[in-house]
Design a protein around this motif. Structure first.
Motif, PDB file in Angstrom:
ATOM      1  N   ILE A  29       0.898  -1.191   0.014  1.00 16.96           N
ATOM      2  CA  ILE A  29       0.022   0.124   0.004  1.00 16.96           C
ATOM      3  C   ILE A  29       0.785   1.389   0.063  1.00 16.96           C
ATOM      4  N   HIS A  30       0.418   2.277  -0.893  1.00 22.20           N
ATOM      5  CA  HIS A  30       1.265   3.596  -0.964  1.00 22.20           C
ATOM      6  C   HIS A  30       0.423   4.572  -0.441  1.00 22.20           C
ATOM      7  N   ILE A  31       0.863   5.398   0.318  1.00 17.68           N
ATOM      8  CA  ILE A  31       0.282   6.729   0.917  1.00 17.68           C
ATOM      9  C   ILE A  31       1.235   7.700   0.366  1.00 17.68           C
ATOM     10  N   ASN A  32       0.106   8.756  -0.067  1.00 12.04           N
ATOM     11  CA  ASN A  32       0.714  10.107  -0.425  1.00 12.04           C
ATOM     12  C   ASN A  32       0.598  10.946   0.735  1.00 12.04           C
ATOM     13  N   LEU A  33       2.226  11.189   1.040  1.00  8.19           N
ATOM     14  CA  LEU A  33       2.009  11.832   2.399  1.00  8.19           C
ATOM     15  C   LEU A  33       1.843  13.143   2.306  1.00  8.19           C
ATOM     16  N   LYS A  34       1.996  13.937   1.103  1.00 10.65           N
ATOM     17  CA  LYS A  34       1.468  15.110   0.811  1.00 10.65           C
ATOM     18  C   LYS A  34       0.124  15.479   1.166  1.00 10.65           C
ATOM     19  N   LYS A  35      -0.752  14.476   0.399  1.00 13.19           N
ATOM     20  CA  LYS A  35      -2.297  14.638   0.587  1.00 13.19           C
ATOM     21  C   LYS A  35      -2.421  14.337   2.011  1.00 13.19           C
ATOM     22  N   LEU A  36      -1.943  13.374   2.570  1.00 11.55           N
ATOM     23  CA  LEU A  36      -2.296  13.060   4.176  1.00 11.55           C
ATOM     24  C   LEU A  36      -2.108  14.331   4.845  1.00 11.55           C
ATOM     25  N   GLN A  37      -0.688  15.032   4.605  1.00 12.15           N
ATOM     26  CA  GLN A  37      -0.565  16.088   5.665  1.00 12.15           C
ATOM     27  C   GLN A  37      -1.485  17.311   5.407  1.00 12.15           C
ATOM     28  N   LYS A  38      -1.892  17.707   3.944  1.00 10.26           N
ATOM     29  CA  LYS A  38      -2.665  18.627   3.582  1.00 10.26           C
ATOM     30  C   LYS A  38      -3.982  18.194   4.153  1.00 10.26           C
ATOM     31  N   GLY A  46      -3.990   0.846  16.550  1.00 10.49           N
ATOM     32  CA  GLY A  46      -4.096   2.034  17.223  1.00 10.49           C
ATOM     33  C   GLY A  46      -2.906   3.161  17.608  1.00 10.49           C
ATOM     34  N   GLU A  47      -2.187   2.147  17.968  1.00 12.83           N
ATOM     35  CA  GLU A  47      -0.712   2.717  18.272  1.00 12.83           C
ATOM     36  C   GLU A  47       0.317   3.012  17.264  1.00 12.83           C
ATOM     37  N   ARG A  48       0.012   1.967  16.157  1.00 15.05           N
ATOM     38  CA  ARG A  48       0.894   2.105  14.808  1.00 15.05           C
ATOM     39  C   ARG A  48       0.253   3.373  13.966  1.00 15.05           C
ATOM     40  N   LEU A  49      -1.104   3.650  14.091  1.00 11.91           N
ATOM     41  CA  LEU A  49      -1.767   4.641  13.436  1.00 11.91           C
ATOM     42  C   LEU A  49      -1.258   6.119  14.248  1.00 11.91           C
ATOM     43  N   ALA A  50      -1.123   6.099  15.380  1.00  9.86           N
ATOM     44  CA  ALA A  50      -0.712   7.339  16.134  1.00  9.86           C
ATOM     45  C   ALA A  50       0.688   7.817  15.634  1.00  9.86           C
ATOM     46  N   TYR A  51       1.420   6.682  15.519  1.00  7.88           N
ATOM     47  CA  TYR A  51       2.791   7.183  15.224  1.00  7.88           C
ATOM     48  C   TYR A  51       2.871   7.449  13.767  1.00  7.88           C
ATOM     49  N   LEU A  52       2.121   6.830  12.935  1.00  8.59           N
ATOM     50  CA  LEU A  52       2.038   7.168  11.476  1.00  8.59           C
ATOM     51  C   LEU A  52       1.749   8.772  11.395  1.00  8.59           C
ATOM     52  N   LEU A  53       0.644   8.980  12.030  1.00  8.83           N
ATOM     53  CA  LEU A  53      -0.056  10.255  11.882  1.00  8.83           C
ATOM     54  C   LEU A  53       0.857  11.361  12.739  1.00  8.83           C
ATOM     55  N   ALA A  54       1.802  11.023  13.435  1.00  5.76           N
ATOM     56  CA  ALA A  54       2.596  11.865  14.149  1.00  5.76           C
ATOM     57  C   ALA A  54       3.383  12.945  13.506  1.00  5.76           C
ATOM     58  N   MET A  88       3.615   7.217  24.751  1.00 10.22           N
ATOM     59  CA  MET A  88       3.191   7.624  23.305  1.00 10.22           C
ATOM     60  C   MET A  88       3.533   9.147  23.082  1.00 10.22           C
ATOM     61  N   LYS A  89       2.929   9.620  24.263  1.00  8.30           N
ATOM     62  CA  LYS A  89       2.912  11.449  24.338  1.00  8.30           C
ATOM     63  C   LYS A  89       4.167  11.898  24.196  1.00  8.30           C
ATOM     64  N   GLU A  90       5.084  11.332  24.997  1.00  6.17           N
ATOM     65  CA  GLU A  90       6.416  11.760  25.099  1.00  6.17           C
ATOM     66  C   GLU A  90       6.967  11.600  23.778  1.00  6.17           C
ATOM     67  N   GLN A  91       6.895  10.750  23.045  1.00 11.76           N
ATOM     68  CA  GLN A  91       7.442  10.649  21.844  1.00 11.76           C
ATOM     69  C   GLN A  91       7.042  11.341  20.520  1.00 11.76           C
ATOM     70  N   ILE A  92       5.594  11.306  20.631  1.00 14.95           N
ATOM     71  CA  ILE A  92       4.986  12.237  19.426  1.00 14.95           C
ATOM     72  C   ILE A  92       4.928  13.744  19.571  1.00 14.95           C
ATOM     73  N   ASP A  93       5.282  13.991  20.982  1.00 19.39           N
ATOM     74  CA  ASP A  93       5.454  15.597  21.302  1.00 19.39           C
ATOM     75  C   ASP A  93       6.792  15.998  20.465  1.00 19.39           C
ATOM     76  N   LYS A  94       7.628  15.167  20.195  1.00 15.91           N
ATOM     77  CA  LYS A  94       8.856  15.299  19.672  1.00 15.91           C
ATOM     78  C   LYS A  94       8.667  15.900  18.175  1.00 15.91           C
ATOM     79  N   ARG A  95       7.410  15.378  17.605  1.00 16.34           N
ATOM     80  CA  ARG A  95       7.251  15.524  16.229  1.00 16.34           C
ATOM     81  C   ARG A  95       6.330  16.671  15.857  1.00 16.34           C
ATOM     82  N   ALA A  96       5.549  16.505  14.661  1.00 15.94           N
ATOM     83  CA  ALA A  96       4.830  17.873  14.340  1.00 15.94           C
ATOM     84  C   ALA A  96       3.464  17.627  14.866  1.00 15.94           C
ATOM     85  N   ALA A  97       2.924  16.567  15.436  1.00 17.00           N
ATOM     86  CA  ALA A  97       1.292  16.609  15.647  1.00 17.00           C
ATOM     87  C   ALA A  97       1.436  17.026  17.191  1.00 17.00           C
ATOM     88  N   GLN A  98       0.176  17.458  17.749  1.00 22.86           N
ATOM     89  CA  GLN A  98      -0.097  18.032  18.984  1.00 22.86           C
ATOM     90  C   GLN A  98      -0.670  16.722  19.516  1.00 22.86           C
TER      91      GLN A  98
END
Length: 284
Positions: free
Chosen positions: A15-24, A41-49, A68-78
């Motif tokens: 499966i291919h994800i268009n990251l630009k479309k997802l981010q937009k 659920g865990e893998r989805l959270a990290y994918l959307l981070a 998980m929050k500690e890890q995701i807070d270092k990335r783009a998502a709130q």
């Protein structure tokens, strides 16, 4: 391919994800994921981070959510977390109150939380609680959640994503009566409510997944060598429907299994008792 066997590569493909479309699509939006502390659920959270979204993660394991929050807070998502067992009425009420504190409301609800149980009906005669707890998380919890947040989703022209199972399209199997009945209940509820929700601007998507190699399947010994989709693969399917708005996802081969279920139903119902008897003998 996540170390897939050749059978799994054939069944699940890539499966291919268009990251630009997802981010937009998710920029500035709020995504709720239930059952977020493990598996899909865990893998989805990290994918959307890496998207500029607000992730709301709810699950029973508060320590895992905090990690998980500690890890995701270092990335783009709130990210916001809430520890709750959605089968518990008091905890559900607290969680719904928490959701209504966000002025932006919700844009996407991923209904992923669930439990599975495999047990003979003859071993369940004094275990009505198994059926109640399975129905509580697989049916009543998502219904109660959605009844509360549908006004938010309507305002934001949002999306409901139901993580279901291919069993909804095939002959029910022995030993899985509690699980299959509960999943069927919510599947039917969402299909029935779907036209009304769609008319109000809410997109409804149901993802019918095959066996996924998550902690939920570990108690079933027979699944250890059975081809299974990886949680990462499943999370990519979910992420992709967030921007494609696809209404239904099924594996490519499900149509053949569905036709087989129709054509051979009478044969299966005659042969199933003998198969169950043999299986009991093998397990002695």
């Amino acid at each position: 391919m996540h170390n897939y066997t050749w059978k799994e590569k054939l069944l699940f493909g890539s499966i291919h994800i268009n990251l630009k479309k997802l981010q937009k699509e998710l920029r500035g939006k709020t995504v709720l994921i239930t059952g977020a502390s493990s598996g899909i659920g865990e893998r989805l959270a990290y994918l959307l981070a890496d998207t500029e979204s607000h992730l709301i993660l709810v699950a029973r394991r508060g320590d895992k959510l905090s990690a998980m929050k500690e890890q995701i807070d270092k990335r783009a998502a709130q990210v916001s977390i809430f520890c709750a067992d959605l089968r518990n009425e008091e905890e559900m009420r607290s969680f719904l109150s928490f959701l209504h504190t966000f002025p932006q409301g919700l844009d996407v609800v991923v209904s992923n939380a669930g439990i599975s149980i495999r047990r003979s009906i003859f071993e369940s005669l004094d275990r009505l609680h198994d059926f109640k707890r399975t129905m509580a998380i697989n049916y009543f919890a998502p219904v109660e959640l959605l009844l509360s947040v549908i006004p938010m989703l309507k305002k934001n022209k949002g999306q409901i994503i139901n993580i279901s199972t291919i069993n909804m399209w095939m002959i029910p199997l022995p030993f899985w009566s509690a699980y299959q009945a509960s999943k069927s209940a919510f599947d039917t509820w969402l299909r029935s409510a779907g036209p009304e929700l769609n008319a109000s601007g809410i997109t409804t998507t149901t993802i019918y997944l095959p066996l996924v190699r998550t902690p939920m399947i570990l108690p079933t010994a027979s699944y250890r060598d059975t081809p299974a989709m990886s949680p990462d693969h499943a999370s990519k399917i979910i992420a992709k429907v967030m921007y494609t708005k696809r209404r239904i996802y099924t594996p490519w081969w499900l149509v053949f299994a569905q036709w087989g279920s129709v054509l051979f139903r009478c044969f299966w119902e005659r042969m199933a008792p003998a198969a169950v008897t043999r299986k009991k003998g093998d397990n002695r």
